[in-house]
Write a protein that holds these residues in place. Structure first.
Motif, mmCIF file in Angstrom:
data_model
loop_
_atom_site.group_PDB
_atom_site.id
_atom_site.type_symbol
_atom_site.label_atom_id
_atom_site.label_comp_id
_atom_site.label_asym_id
_atom_site.label_seq_id
_atom_site.Cartn_x
_atom_site.Cartn_y
_atom_site.Cartn_z
ATOM 1 N N ASN A 270 0.828 -1.204 0.000
ATOM 2 C CA ASN A 270 0.000 0.000 0.000
ATOM 3 C C ASN A 270 0.866 1.259 0.000
ATOM 4 O OD1 ASN A 270 -2.592 1.433 0.262
ATOM 5 N ND2 ASN A 270 -1.828 1.966 2.300
ATOM 6 N N LEU A 271 2.010 1.220 0.698
ATOM 7 C CA LEU A 271 2.929 2.365 0.661
ATOM 8 C C LEU A 271 3.423 2.601 -0.770
ATOM 9 C CD1 LEU A 271 4.663 4.557 1.962
ATOM 10 C CD2 LEU A 271 6.375 2.782 2.484
ATOM 11 N N GLN A 272 3.755 1.510 -1.461
ATOM 12 C CA GLN A 272 4.180 1.647 -2.855
ATOM 13 C C GLN A 272 3.073 2.258 -3.718
ATOM 14 O OE1 GLN A 272 5.700 -2.092 -4.352
ATOM 15 N NE2 GLN A 272 6.668 -2.586 -2.394
ATOM 16 N N LEU A 273 1.844 1.821 -3.449
ATOM 17 C CA LEU A 273 0.709 2.353 -4.206
ATOM 18 C C LEU A 273 0.511 3.837 -3.914
ATOM 19 C CD1 LEU A 273 -1.744 1.989 -6.051
ATOM 20 C CD2 LEU A 273 -3.055 1.282 -4.018
ATOM 21 N N GLN A 274 0.641 4.235 -2.659
ATOM 22 C CA GLN A 274 0.452 5.641 -2.300
ATOM 23 C C GLN A 274 1.529 6.520 -2.949
ATOM 24 O OE1 GLN A 274 -2.332 6.643 -0.843
ATOM 25 N NE2 GLN A 274 -2.867 4.457 -0.804
ATOM 26 N N LYS A 275 2.754 6.020 -3.017
ATOM 27 C CA LYS A 275 3.820 6.758 -3.712
ATOM 28 C C LYS A 275 3.513 6.847 -5.215
ATOM 29 C CE LYS A 275 7.623 5.655 -0.530
ATOM 30 N NZ LYS A 275 8.929 4.955 -0.386
ATOM 31 N N LYS A 318 2.216 9.251 4.235
ATOM 32 C CA LYS A 318 2.527 9.240 5.669
ATOM 33 C C LYS A 318 1.666 8.215 6.403
ATOM 34 C CE LYS A 318 3.056 12.261 9.675
ATOM 35 N NZ LYS A 318 2.967 13.665 10.189
ATOM 36 N N GLN A 319 0.386 8.154 6.072
ATOM 37 C CA GLN A 319 -0.500 7.174 6.702
ATOM 38 C C GLN A 319 -0.039 5.750 6.411
ATOM 39 O OE1 GLN A 319 -4.324 8.481 5.086
ATOM 40 N NE2 GLN A 319 -4.962 9.111 7.147
ATOM 41 N N ALA A 320 0.408 5.506 5.183
ATOM 42 C CA ALA A 320 0.868 4.164 4.819
ATOM 43 C C ALA A 320 2.105 3.774 5.628
ATOM 44 C CB ALA A 320 1.163 4.109 3.321
ATOM 45 N N ARG A 321 3.007 4.710 5.855
ATOM 46 C CA ARG A 321 4.197 4.414 6.655
ATOM 47 C C ARG A 321 3.836 4.125 8.115
ATOM 48 N NH1 ARG A 321 7.584 9.055 3.675
ATOM 49 N NH2 ARG A 321 8.737 7.747 2.177
#
Length: 427
Positions: A270-275, A318-321
């Protein structure tokens, strides 16, 4: 005096016969379902509504994978002239234009969404199997609880029936002046105590049966009668399995732990997706205008995308991290909890196994033989009624304690199966 004692003995024996006949008649009249543990599990797997609901969640999650694989639909537009003030170009209705555009996602957003959907489907399966583990543990516990409590109830049935008949006789003899009032009160007091204990036991059995019938979707008016050849007397079933084996099995087979690990993987993707979301998607278009301002049959192409000057999905990243850090802590907490569960339940099972195996296997049969001899001596007037009742009460207490100990032992084995996620000790 001798005739009075003979009369009491005959009445007690008649009471046992009448009670047995009534019990058989009630069993025939009511709906009684006799089940082995294997049959109970088959009913549970087939009928349990909670499992059926959770299976739908798996189907829904798999459907989301299909959705994630789909490409965006192209957009199409068409317009036709209605009115124009310039008649030199001819009637307005002769002019028409059309366009088609297609959105292309960038930075691998589609593949990342597919990966997230697949992980969600896996998580739905983990939740299903963890629910199965929990409900199966409850089912098996209920099965053995009902069985051993019903064995205890039989002891109460016998003593209450005997005392009730004896009390009736003693009241009649008291009116005739043949027995003292204290003997009548002694029997009456013990009878009331037994009836109260028996009522509490039956209430407990009914409560467990209600839960068991919900798990197996059995009609509410059915009486469950577990059938088992449970026998692990003298066997070191727990001591024969090393603690390390149990712990390793828990780490490998606990679906709640797999779910916690999957949450970490999910949040990483999900972090990759948010980036990737910070990278604008591109829309390509093709347009046609029959009577355009640039001449007839105008054909044009275009490209469109947002300019990431202000919104680069900073909050989502930030939320994903934060979610990754949180899921890692939850995973560590789950691992610690599992290790504590296995260690605690292993020690408890070993302790109960050692305690149970310390009893002489012949104790139960010897004690039953003893109470039979006590009854014979009472018939021969070698024992008073109160002495007989004391012996019988001791028999009841020891039988109940033995049943409770057996239940606690088998429950400890089921608890180990539950915390390891592995059927090490299925009977």
């Amino acid at each position: 005096m001798f005739k009075r004692f003979v009369f009491i003995i005959l009445l007690l024996q008649t009471g046992f016969i009448i009670f047995a006949a009534k019990a058989n008649a009630q069993a025939t009249a009511s709906d009684t379902l006799k089940l082995t543990i294997k049959q109970a599990e088959d009913l549970f797997l087939k009928n349990n509504l909670q499992l059926i609901i959770q299976r739908y969640n798996i189907d829904n999650a798999n459907a989301m994978v299909i959705t994630a694989r789909l490409f965006p639909n192209p957009d199409f537009n068409f317009s036709n002239g209605i009115h124009s003030n310039d008649a030199t170009e001819g009637p307005a209705y002769k002019d028409h234009s059309a366009g088609i555009s297609q959105l292309f996602t960038t930075a691998g957003k589609r593949n990342k969404n597919i990966q997230l959907a697949k992980l969600s489907a896996e998580q739905a399966k983990y939740q299903f199997f963890d629910l199965l583990r929990t409900l199966k543990f409850t089912l098996r516990n209920d099965f053995y609880t009902i069985y051993f409590q019903q064995q205890s109830a039989k002891v109460y049935d016998q003593e209450i029936t005997s005392l009730a008949k004896a009390l009736t006789v003693f009241k009649e003899q008291y009116k005739k002046g043949n027995v003292a009032e204290k003997e009548v009160l002694r029997i009456q007091s013990q009878l009331y105590t037994l009836q109260a204990e028996y009522n509490n036991l039956q209430t407990g059995i009914d409560t467990v049966q209600s839960e068991f019938k919900l798990l197996t979707k059995t009609p509410a008016n059915t009486t469950i009668q577990p059938q088992t050849d449970y026998n692990i007397e003298g066997k070191a079933v727990v001591a024969g399995v090393p603690y390390k084996t149990l712990l390793d099995s828990a780490y490998a087979n606990r679906y709640d732990l797999k779910l916690a690990k999957s949450a970490v993987d999910y949040n990483n993707i999900n972090l990759q997706l948010q980036k990737a979301t910070a990278v604008p998607d591109v829309s390509l278009s093709l347009n046609y205008d029959k009577l355009g301002s640039y001449g007839t049959n105008f054909l044009g192409a275009g490209i469109g995308f947002s300019l990431p000057f202000f919104n680069r999905n900073q909050g989502g990243i930030k939320q994903a991290r934060i979610a990754i850090d949180q899921s890692k802590v939850q995973l560590q907490s789950q691992q610690d909890h599992i290790e504590s569960d296995v260690a605690t339940n292993y020690k408890n099972a070993l302790r109960l196994e050692s305690l149970y195996n310390s009893f002489d296997p012949a104790f139960k049969n010897d004690f039953i033989h003893l109470i039979q001899e006590v009854f014979k001596n009472y018939e021969k007037r070698n024992l008073s009624l109160l002495e007989f009742l004391d012996f019988y009460d001791s028999y009841k207490t020891n039988t109940l304690q033995l049943n409770t100990l057996q239940l606690n032992r088998v429950t400890s084995l089921e608890q180990l199966n539950y915390v390891t996620g592995t059927p090490f000790f299925n009977q």
